[in-house]
Enzyme design. Structure first.
Site, mmCIF file in Angstrom:
data_model
loop_
_atom_site.group_PDB
_atom_site.id
_atom_site.type_symbol
_atom_site.label_atom_id
_atom_site.label_comp_id
_atom_site.label_asym_id
_atom_site.label_seq_id
_atom_site.Cartn_x
_atom_site.Cartn_y
_atom_site.Cartn_z
ATOM 1 N N ALA A 273 -17.224 -0.958 -7.289
ATOM 2 C CA ALA A 273 -17.477 -2.125 -6.449
ATOM 3 C C ALA A 273 -17.007 -1.897 -5.016
ATOM 4 O O ALA A 273 -17.687 -2.284 -4.058
ATOM 5 C CB ALA A 273 -16.780 -3.343 -7.046
ATOM 6 N N HIS B 261 13.270 2.253 -2.216
ATOM 7 C CA HIS B 261 13.935 2.517 -3.493
ATOM 8 C C HIS B 261 14.452 1.212 -4.090
ATOM 9 O O HIS B 261 15.030 0.391 -3.362
ATOM 10 C CB HIS B 261 15.107 3.474 -3.280
ATOM 11 C CG HIS B 261 15.900 3.741 -4.525
ATOM 12 N ND1 HIS B 261 15.444 4.559 -5.536
ATOM 13 C CD2 HIS B 261 17.117 3.272 -4.921
ATOM 14 C CE1 HIS B 261 16.343 4.597 -6.502
ATOM 15 N NE2 HIS B 261 17.374 3.824 -6.149
#
Length: 459
Positions: free
Chosen positions: A313, A436
């Site tokens: 798509a 992190h």
């Protein structure tokens, strides 16, 4: 029937799926008058019987798995059953909201929506239920349909993804014919919902268009989930008797199931629409175009699943924008097919962009690869997922392919696309800071390692 002034537009678009409506909206933004013809509902396959409903089912499947597995995280959850009426209501609610939003956007862009089955009369004319629309430019965006195999009739308990999306119950035993994207996604859903699942694939491995290392991890994960994989064996036939479908294979074995899902790819919707008569060249039903999506017939373009290549798509969407800007005279840069991201939303999830290892060897000769195992990624350990990020680079050159498998890997493919699209070297990516703890760090760690400075990995 001659066209009136009211029936003449700068652009007439045949098909209102991802490629068609993107073209319509962008053309309207650029000041062009647009008629958009759609025989069903605006949004096409992707919104109504493709991407959106299948991903809704996959999310429901993820919730079912979370309920089963809560205890391993110290949460005492229990799984009772899947209420398909509730699942379908949730799925249809998502589709309905997005559909309403699209209709509002069409109105805001002043795009004329023409409901009905359109047919190309000539290079500048589309006929819809006796009404003729004339365009300075015509764009073909008629999409695709689910294929079957010769002699295999879709009826009863033998169905494609479109019928499977309307199931009102969870079948006990399912055979999925086809181990490509659609096949493995539905196999994943059915298994999470509680079905016994067997995937039959004639090619030697699942998701054969992906890097071979990805296929191996997926097959291992499916075995762990107790999904049976029969790869490298051909289907020879299926019969229905009562509530049972019997699937016959070339090796002489047979499998009994309550449902046979046929997922052997999608074909282009081009038959009987007047394309060939208007001079459009077709190859096995697909419309051949150049890199600017011109069909070779003056003023006639094609976008989306009818154009050979990835049937995605977001590819059709971008092609629609490209054609609108091309028509408006902006001379956009051609789309580079190798930089189109690909995601398969099974469990575990697959995401990739660029060349596989085998393709890179063929294109570049000498290459380098690196696999960063998600076992070294903190967030992946928290999520209890296994998999890897694999980099493929031309020897001493740019990264030409990134291949990932594991939970939520589809969310990492945006950065991966930038890396491959901009022909970045590992040394270009290594200094970038990845938050992190995130799975996104795995991309950073892989590039650190390929740049010769591994931290949370062995070189």
């Amino acid at each position: 029937m001659p066209a009136t002034a009211e029936d003449t537009y700068d652009v007439v678009i045949l098909g209102g799926g991802s490629g068609g409506y993107a073209c319509a909206f962008r053309a309207a933004e650029l000041g062009l008058s647009v008629a958009l013809v759609e025989k069903s509902k605006l949004g096409g396959t992707c919104l109504h019987v493709g991407c959106i409903p299948t991903k809704a089912l996959l999310h429901a499947a993820e919730v079912a798995d979370s309920a089963r597995e809560g205890e391993q995280f110290g949460v005492r959850t229990t799984f009772e059953s899947v209420d398909m009426a509730g699942v379908n209501a949730y799925k249809d609610g998502v589709i309905g909201r997005l559909y309403k939003g699209l209709q509002g956007l069409a109105k805001a862009h002043k795009v004329e929506l023409v409901e009905g089955t359109g047919r190309l009369v000539d290079a500048t004319t589309v006929e819809v239920d006796g009404r003729r629309l004339t365009g300075r430019t015509v764009v073909l965006a008629t999409g695709s349909y689910p294929r079957s195999l010769p002699g295999l009739e879709i009826s009863g308990r033998i169905m494609t993804s479109e019928q499977a999306l309307q199931l009102d119950h969870v079948p006990d035993r399912v055979v999925v014919l086809g181990g490509g994207v659609i096949g493995v996604e539905f196999a994943s859903v059915f298994r999470s919902f509680g079905s016994e699942v067997t995937v039959v694939e004639a090619l030697p491995r699942l998701v054969a268009a992906e890097d071979e290392a990805v296929s191996k991890v997926l097959e291992r994960a499916f075995r762990k989930r107790k999904i049976t994989v029969r790869a490298g064996v051909k289907f020879t036939g299926a019969t229905q008797e009562g509530d049972v479908v019997t699937v016959s294979l070339e090796d002489g074995t047979s499998i009994e199931a309550d449902l046979l899902l046929v997922a052997v790819g999608r074909g282009p919707v081009t038959d009987g629409l007047g394309f060939a008569e208007a001079g459009v060249k077709l190859d096995r039903g697909f419309v051949t175009t150049d890199d600017r999506l011109r069909t070779g017939v003056d003023g006639l373009y094609a976008v989306g699943d009818i154009v050979p290549g990835l049937q995605l798509a977001h590819r059709g969407f971008q092609q629609g924008i490209f054609v609108a800007e091309e028509i408006a005279g902006l001379s956009p840069a051609p789309i580079v097919e190798s930089t189109i991201p690909r995601v398969t939303y099974c469990n575990p999830e697959i995401a990739s962009v660029g060349l596989t290892e085998a393709q890179a060897r063929e294109a570049h000769g000498e290459i380098e690869t690196y696999e960063y195992n998600l076992g070294g990624n903190g967030k992946s350990q928290i999520l209890q997922t296994a998999g890897f990020v694999k980099l493929v680079r031309a020897k001493d050159g740019p990264v030409v392919g990134i291949h990932m498998i594991g939970a939520r890997m589809g969310e990492q493919v945006g950065e991966a696309q930038l890396i491959v699209g901009w022909e970045a070297h590992p040394d270009d990516v290594a200094p970038l800071i990845h938050a992190h703890p995130t799975q996104n760090e795995a991309l950073g760690e892989a590039h650190l390692a390929l740049a010769g400075k591994p931290l949370h990995a062995h070189n």
